[in-house]
Write a protein that holds these residues in place. Sequence first.
Motif, PDB file in Angstrom:
ATOM      1  N   MET A   1      42.909   0.779  17.062  1.00  0.00           N
ATOM      2  CA  MET A   1      42.597  -0.513  17.626  1.00  0.00           C
ATOM      3  C   MET A   1      41.340  -0.445  18.494  1.00  0.00           C
ATOM      4  O   MET A   1      40.571  -1.392  18.530  1.00  0.00           O
ATOM      5  CB  MET A   1      43.803  -1.001  18.442  1.00  0.00           C
ATOM      6  CG  MET A   1      43.656  -2.400  18.905  1.00  0.00           C
ATOM      7  SD  MET A   1      43.515  -3.500  17.514  1.00  0.00           S
ATOM      8  CE  MET A   1      44.207  -4.944  18.157  1.00  0.00           C
ATOM      9  N   LYS A   2      41.156   0.689  19.165  1.00  0.00           N
ATOM     10  CA  LYS A   2      39.998   0.875  20.025  1.00  0.00           C
ATOM     11  C   LYS A   2      38.704   0.832  19.204  1.00  0.00           C
ATOM     12  O   LYS A   2      37.716   0.235  19.626  1.00  0.00           O
ATOM     13  CB  LYS A   2      40.130   2.208  20.758  1.00  0.00           C
ATOM     14  CG  LYS A   2      38.972   2.524  21.666  1.00  0.00           C
ATOM     15  CD  LYS A   2      39.224   3.740  22.525  1.00  0.00           C
ATOM     16  CE  LYS A   2      39.463   4.970  21.704  1.00  0.00           C
ATOM     17  NZ  LYS A   2      39.482   6.208  22.493  1.00  0.00           N
ATOM     18  N   TYR A   3      38.731   1.409  18.005  1.00  0.00           N
ATOM     19  CA  TYR A   3      37.541   1.416  17.151  1.00  0.00           C
ATOM     20  C   TYR A   3      37.241   0.028  16.597  1.00  0.00           C
ATOM     21  O   TYR A   3      36.084  -0.339  16.437  1.00  0.00           O
ATOM     22  CB  TYR A   3      37.713   2.414  16.008  1.00  0.00           C
ATOM     23  CG  TYR A   3      37.791   3.831  16.501  1.00  0.00           C
ATOM     24  CD1 TYR A   3      36.680   4.430  17.085  1.00  0.00           C
ATOM     25  CD2 TYR A   3      38.964   4.548  16.408  1.00  0.00           C
ATOM     26  CE1 TYR A   3      36.738   5.719  17.561  1.00  0.00           C
ATOM     27  CE2 TYR A   3      39.044   5.842  16.869  1.00  0.00           C
ATOM     28  CZ  TYR A   3      37.920   6.434  17.441  1.00  0.00           C
ATOM     29  OH  TYR A   3      37.979   7.704  17.903  1.00  0.00           O
ATOM     30  N   PHE A   4      38.273  -0.744  16.328  1.00  0.00           N
ATOM     31  CA  PHE A   4      38.091  -2.107  15.844  1.00  0.00           C
ATOM     32  C   PHE A   4      37.413  -2.974  16.906  1.00  0.00           C
ATOM     33  O   PHE A   4      36.496  -3.748  16.606  1.00  0.00           O
ATOM     34  CB  PHE A   4      39.439  -2.714  15.435  1.00  0.00           C
ATOM     35  CG  PHE A   4      39.336  -4.133  14.981  1.00  0.00           C
ATOM     36  CD1 PHE A   4      38.775  -4.437  13.763  1.00  0.00           C
ATOM     37  CD2 PHE A   4      39.794  -5.165  15.792  1.00  0.00           C
ATOM     38  CE1 PHE A   4      38.663  -5.750  13.343  1.00  0.00           C
ATOM     39  CE2 PHE A   4      39.689  -6.477  15.385  1.00  0.00           C
ATOM     40  CZ  PHE A   4      39.128  -6.774  14.148  1.00  0.00           C
ATOM     41  N   ILE A   5      37.838  -2.834  18.152  1.00  0.00           N
ATOM     42  CA  ILE A   5      37.243  -3.603  19.247  1.00  0.00           C
ATOM     43  C   ILE A   5      35.788  -3.200  19.449  1.00  0.00           C
ATOM     44  O   ILE A   5      34.917  -4.047  19.647  1.00  0.00           O
ATOM     45  CB  ILE A   5      38.065  -3.424  20.539  1.00  0.00           C
ATOM     46  CG1 ILE A   5      39.440  -4.075  20.365  1.00  0.00           C
ATOM     47  CG2 ILE A   5      37.338  -4.017  21.750  1.00  0.00           C
ATOM     48  CD1 ILE A   5      40.400  -3.797  21.487  1.00  0.00           C
ATOM     49  N   ARG A   6      35.490  -1.915  19.350  1.00  0.00           N
ATOM     50  CA  ARG A   6      34.108  -1.449  19.469  1.00  0.00           C
ATOM     51  C   ARG A   6      33.247  -1.973  18.325  1.00  0.00           C
ATOM     52  O   ARG A   6      32.086  -2.337  18.536  1.00  0.00           O
ATOM     53  CB  ARG A   6      34.060   0.066  19.501  1.00  0.00           C
ATOM     54  CG  ARG A   6      34.535   0.645  20.789  1.00  0.00           C
ATOM     55  CD  ARG A   6      34.399   2.132  20.816  1.00  0.00           C
ATOM     56  NE  ARG A   6      34.926   2.672  22.056  1.00  0.00           N
ATOM     57  CZ  ARG A   6      35.043   3.942  22.307  1.00  0.00           C
ATOM     58  NH1 ARG A   6      34.679   4.844  21.401  1.00  0.00           N
ATOM     59  NH2 ARG A   6      35.517   4.354  23.456  1.00  0.00           N
ATOM     60  N   LEU A   7      33.799  -2.030  17.137  1.00  0.00           N
ATOM     61  CA  LEU A   7      33.067  -2.541  15.987  1.00  0.00           C
ATOM     62  C   LEU A   7      32.768  -4.034  16.151  1.00  0.00           C
ATOM     63  O   LEU A   7      31.651  -4.489  15.873  1.00  0.00           O
ATOM     64  CB  LEU A   7      33.866  -2.301  14.703  1.00  0.00           C
ATOM     65  CG  LEU A   7      33.183  -2.666  13.399  1.00  0.00           C
ATOM     66  CD1 LEU A   7      31.960  -1.785  13.181  1.00  0.00           C
ATOM     67  CD2 LEU A   7      34.154  -2.508  12.250  1.00  0.00           C
ATOM     68  N   VAL A   8      33.730  -4.797  16.632  1.00  0.00           N
ATOM     69  CA  VAL A   8      33.529  -6.224  16.880  1.00  0.00           C
ATOM     70  C   VAL A   8      32.478  -6.422  17.967  1.00  0.00           C
ATOM     71  O   VAL A   8      31.609  -7.290  17.846  1.00  0.00           O
ATOM     72  CB  VAL A   8      34.866  -6.904  17.251  1.00  0.00           C
ATOM     73  CG1 VAL A   8      34.634  -8.313  17.769  1.00  0.00           C
ATOM     74  CG2 VAL A   8      35.793  -6.915  16.062  1.00  0.00           C
ATOM     75  N   MET A   9      32.519  -5.637  19.013  1.00  0.00           N
ATOM     76  CA  MET A   9      31.522  -5.724  20.084  1.00  0.00           C
ATOM     77  C   MET A   9      30.124  -5.382  19.570  1.00  0.00           C
ATOM     78  O   MET A   9      29.145  -6.025  19.952  1.00  0.00           O
ATOM     79  CB  MET A   9      31.906  -4.799  21.246  1.00  0.00           C
ATOM     80  CG  MET A   9      33.163  -5.222  21.978  1.00  0.00           C
ATOM     81  SD  MET A   9      32.929  -6.729  22.899  1.00  0.00           S
ATOM     82  CE  MET A   9      31.927  -6.133  24.215  1.00  0.00           C
TER      83      MET A   9
END
Length: 79
Positions: free
Chosen positions: A1-9
């Motif tokens: 989930m942490k990588y998904f949020i970083r990708l969206v950012m």
Amino acid sequence: MKYFIRLVMLFALLWLALLFTGYGVLTGSAEKAAGLGLECNYLTARGMMTARYLHSDSGIVGVTACPLLKKSGDVIDNQ
């Protein structure tokens, strides 16, 4: 989930950079007019943009390939 949020950012930052600078990224190109014209499609923060260039394989007259980045005429901070 942490990588998904970083990708969206990351995508949000890239979109904001495209919005405020007015640049577009090359998404596709096609030769037109019996090989003498080159049509380049760019994705900007405001939508798709099409640029047409004179094309030659040597590059003496016109361009050999589409530029990777293209500045559009509409920039949000020039209004």
